[in-house]
Design a protein around this motif. Structure first.
Motif, PDB file in Angstrom:
ATOM      1  N   SER A  96       4.570  -5.069   5.246  1.00  0.00           N
ATOM      2  CA  SER A  96       4.238  -6.409   4.747  1.00  0.00           C
ATOM      3  C   SER A  96       2.744  -6.526   4.454  1.00  0.00           C
ATOM      4  CB  SER A  96       4.713  -7.494   5.719  1.00  0.00           C
ATOM      5  OG  SER A  96       3.986  -7.401   6.909  1.00  0.00           O
ATOM      6  N   VAL A  97       1.917  -5.828   5.238  1.00  0.00           N
ATOM      7  CA  VAL A  97       0.454  -5.924   5.032  1.00  0.00           C
ATOM      8  C   VAL A  97       0.053  -5.352   3.671  1.00  0.00           C
ATOM      9  CG1 VAL A  97      -1.794  -5.166   5.869  1.00  0.00           C
ATOM     10  CG2 VAL A  97      -0.040  -5.838   7.511  1.00  0.00           C
ATOM     11  N   VAL A  98       0.638  -4.213   3.298  1.00  0.00           N
ATOM     12  CA  VAL A  98       0.163  -3.546   2.073  1.00  0.00           C
ATOM     13  C   VAL A  98       0.510  -4.313   0.800  1.00  0.00           C
ATOM     14  CG1 VAL A  98       0.151  -1.236   3.080  1.00  0.00           C
ATOM     15  CG2 VAL A  98       2.164  -2.006   1.807  1.00  0.00           C
ATOM     16  N   GLN A  99       1.387  -5.312   0.919  1.00  0.00           N
ATOM     17  CA  GLN A  99       1.739  -6.078  -0.280  1.00  0.00           C
ATOM     18  C   GLN A  99       0.546  -6.842  -0.846  1.00  0.00           C
ATOM     19  OE1 GLN A  99       5.355  -8.307   0.579  1.00  0.00           O
ATOM     20  NE2 GLN A  99       6.275  -6.428   1.378  1.00  0.00           N
ATOM     21  N   GLY A 100      -0.485  -7.080   0.006  1.00  0.00           N
ATOM     22  CA  GLY A 100      -1.663  -7.797  -0.501  1.00  0.00           C
ATOM     23  C   GLY A 100      -2.931  -6.990  -0.323  1.00  0.00           C
ATOM     24  N   ASP A 123       4.609   3.343  -0.518  1.00  0.00           N
ATOM     25  CA  ASP A 123       4.549   3.445  -1.980  1.00  0.00           C
ATOM     26  C   ASP A 123       5.552   2.501  -2.646  1.00  0.00           C
ATOM     27  OD1 ASP A 123       3.651   4.610  -4.392  1.00  0.00           O
ATOM     28  OD2 ASP A 123       5.425   5.904  -4.438  1.00  0.00           O
ATOM     29  N   LYS A 124       6.668   2.280  -1.963  1.00  0.00           N
ATOM     30  CA  LYS A 124       7.728   1.445  -2.544  1.00  0.00           C
ATOM     31  C   LYS A 124       7.365  -0.037  -2.507  1.00  0.00           C
ATOM     32  CE  LYS A 124      11.507   4.624  -1.496  1.00  0.00           C
ATOM     33  NZ  LYS A 124      10.805   5.648  -0.714  1.00  0.00           N
ATOM     34  N   VAL A 125       6.481  -0.437  -1.598  1.00  0.00           N
ATOM     35  CA  VAL A 125       6.188  -1.873  -1.440  1.00  0.00           C
ATOM     36  C   VAL A 125       4.772  -2.286  -1.843  1.00  0.00           C
ATOM     37  CG1 VAL A 125       7.974  -2.411   0.257  1.00  0.00           C
ATOM     38  CG2 VAL A 125       5.820  -1.432   1.047  1.00  0.00           C
ATOM     39  N   ALA A 126       3.856  -1.334  -1.947  1.00  0.00           N
ATOM     40  CA  ALA A 126       2.471  -1.683  -2.290  1.00  0.00           C
ATOM     41  C   ALA A 126       2.368  -2.008  -3.785  1.00  0.00           C
ATOM     42  CB  ALA A 126       1.536  -0.525  -1.943  1.00  0.00           C
TER      43      ALA A 126
END
Ligand code: CAA
Ligand code: NAD
Length: 302
Positions: A96-100, A123-126
């Motif tokens: 969740s952190v890497v999304q922003g 890699d899939k969520v960033a």
């Protein structure tokens, strides 16, 4: 100019938020330096207690810095401390952190599979613009990056222990790292107040390719009985002006990390005596004596 890119002649992604994964000695140090140079930082670890300890350590270190640097301006010192600490948050949920985030700096255990699994998932969520970097001591950045689909936005950022004190960062480009990514990593290192050197993705980059054979040779000298560890440490400190001897430095780096490096390189170079296994190192690690961080390694602490 694309979103998030600087408008200077050198195009680079401006790093506002950085995610640091691994709250151990390196991750905590990188978080401290990034937060005190104005970056929003989220420090991630699987272990909540480690994160709490890391934040306490960062605050303690910064208080020491403030006491010295702001001796005659205590109010400015307090403001600096508050601002830096406000820049640090913690999380056990990397996804969740890497999304922003603009940059992920990984400083987890020195194990290729574990690093690949971590980056493959992130890699899939960033977001597409997010740059990934590893602080690995000895692994190939190309191999770590291979679990992702962002080879052009992947590089190495190799810091030195203790991060707040050591002035160098090795910036590593693979054959797929884009110029923009490399420039972004160079610029980020500069923003942290560090001097950077450019490295190719070769084993140990510059420093560890020279440092590890020296340390392993010292261990073998001790194993042969050619010198006591105390004498070897004194010799290198007083004879060469090194701040620590090879045994003190091994304990400082962590004997578990030293063994991960030795294992990787001896498996890749089975015929090279430079990277041969060390019985003493293997024994200490098997006994859980990882050096300073566990209270005992080559030497006892406290
Ligand atoms: N965090 C933050 N600051 C620290 C610190 C830490 N962990 N340890 C020391 N410091 C600061 C102190 O606050 C002090 O700051 P001031 O000068 O502003 O007061 C300064 O560093 C000097 O500290 P000390 O006086 O307590 O101790 P020292 O003079 O013996 O220095 C040392 C300690 C900097 C660790 C020094 O012994 C040294 O340089 N050792 C060699 C470290 C080294 O070679 N690191 C590289 C390891 S290899 C690596 O990192 C790569 C890898 O992949 C394995
Ligand atoms: P450390 O053992 O102090 O910390 C590693 C941390 O990573 C631990 O807190 C652990 O809980 C956490 N972790 C492990 N797997 C995780 C995962 N999947 N997700 C989130 N957190 C995870 O180790 P360190 O000394 O900080 O080294 C970290 C990395 O930095 C290694 O790759 C090491 O080779 C490299 N490095 C170490 C040094 C050094 O001197 N110790 C110097 C430069 C680079």
């Amino acid at each position: 100019i694309c979103r998030g890119l600087s408008s200077s002649a050198v195009r680079h992604v401006v790093i506002k938020h950085v995610t640091i994964i691994g709250g151990g000695q390196m991750g905590a140090g990188i978080a401290q330096v990034a937060a005190s140079t104005g970056h929003a930082v989220t420090l991630v670890d699987t272990n909540e207690d480690i994160l709490k300890k890391a934040v306490k350590g960062i605050e303690g270190n910064l208080k020491r810095v403030v006491k010295k640097k702001f001796a005659d301006k205590p109010e400015a010192g307090e403001e600096f401390l508050q601002k830096a600490m406000q820049n640090v948050s913690i999380s056990t949920d990397a996804g969740s952190v890497v999304q922003g985030t603009d940059l992920v700096v990984e400083a987890i255990v020195e194990n290729l599979k574990v690093k690949q699994d971590l980056f493959g998932g992130l890699d899939k969520v960033a977001p597409a613009h997010t740059i990934f970097a590893s602080n690995t001591s000895s692994l190939s950045i190309t191999d770590i990056a291979s679990s992702t689909n962002r080879l052009d936005r992947f590089g190495g950022l190799h810091f030195f222990n203790p991060v707040p004190v050591m002035r160098l960062v090795e910036v590593i480009a693979t054959s797929s790292t884009s110029q923009e990514t490399f420039d972004s990593l160079l610029n980020f290192s500069k923003m942290l107040g560090k001097t950077s050197v450019s490295c190719k993705d070769t084993p140990g980059f510059i420093v560890n390719r020279l440092l590890l054979p020296y340390i392993l040779d010292a261990v073998r000298m001790y194993e042969r009985g050619d010198g006591s560890k105390e004498d070897i440490d004194i010799a290198m400190k007083l004879g060469c002006g090194y701040p620590m001897g090879p045994f003190e430095l091994s304990d400082y780096v962590g004997l578990d990390t030293m063994k991960f490096i030795m294992d990787g390189w001896s498996a890749a170079n089975p015929d090279n005596p430079m990277f041969a296994q060390s019985e003493v190192l293997n024994k200490l690690v098997a006994e859980g004596k990882f050096g300073k961080k566990t209270g005992e390694g080559f030497y006892k602490y406290k």
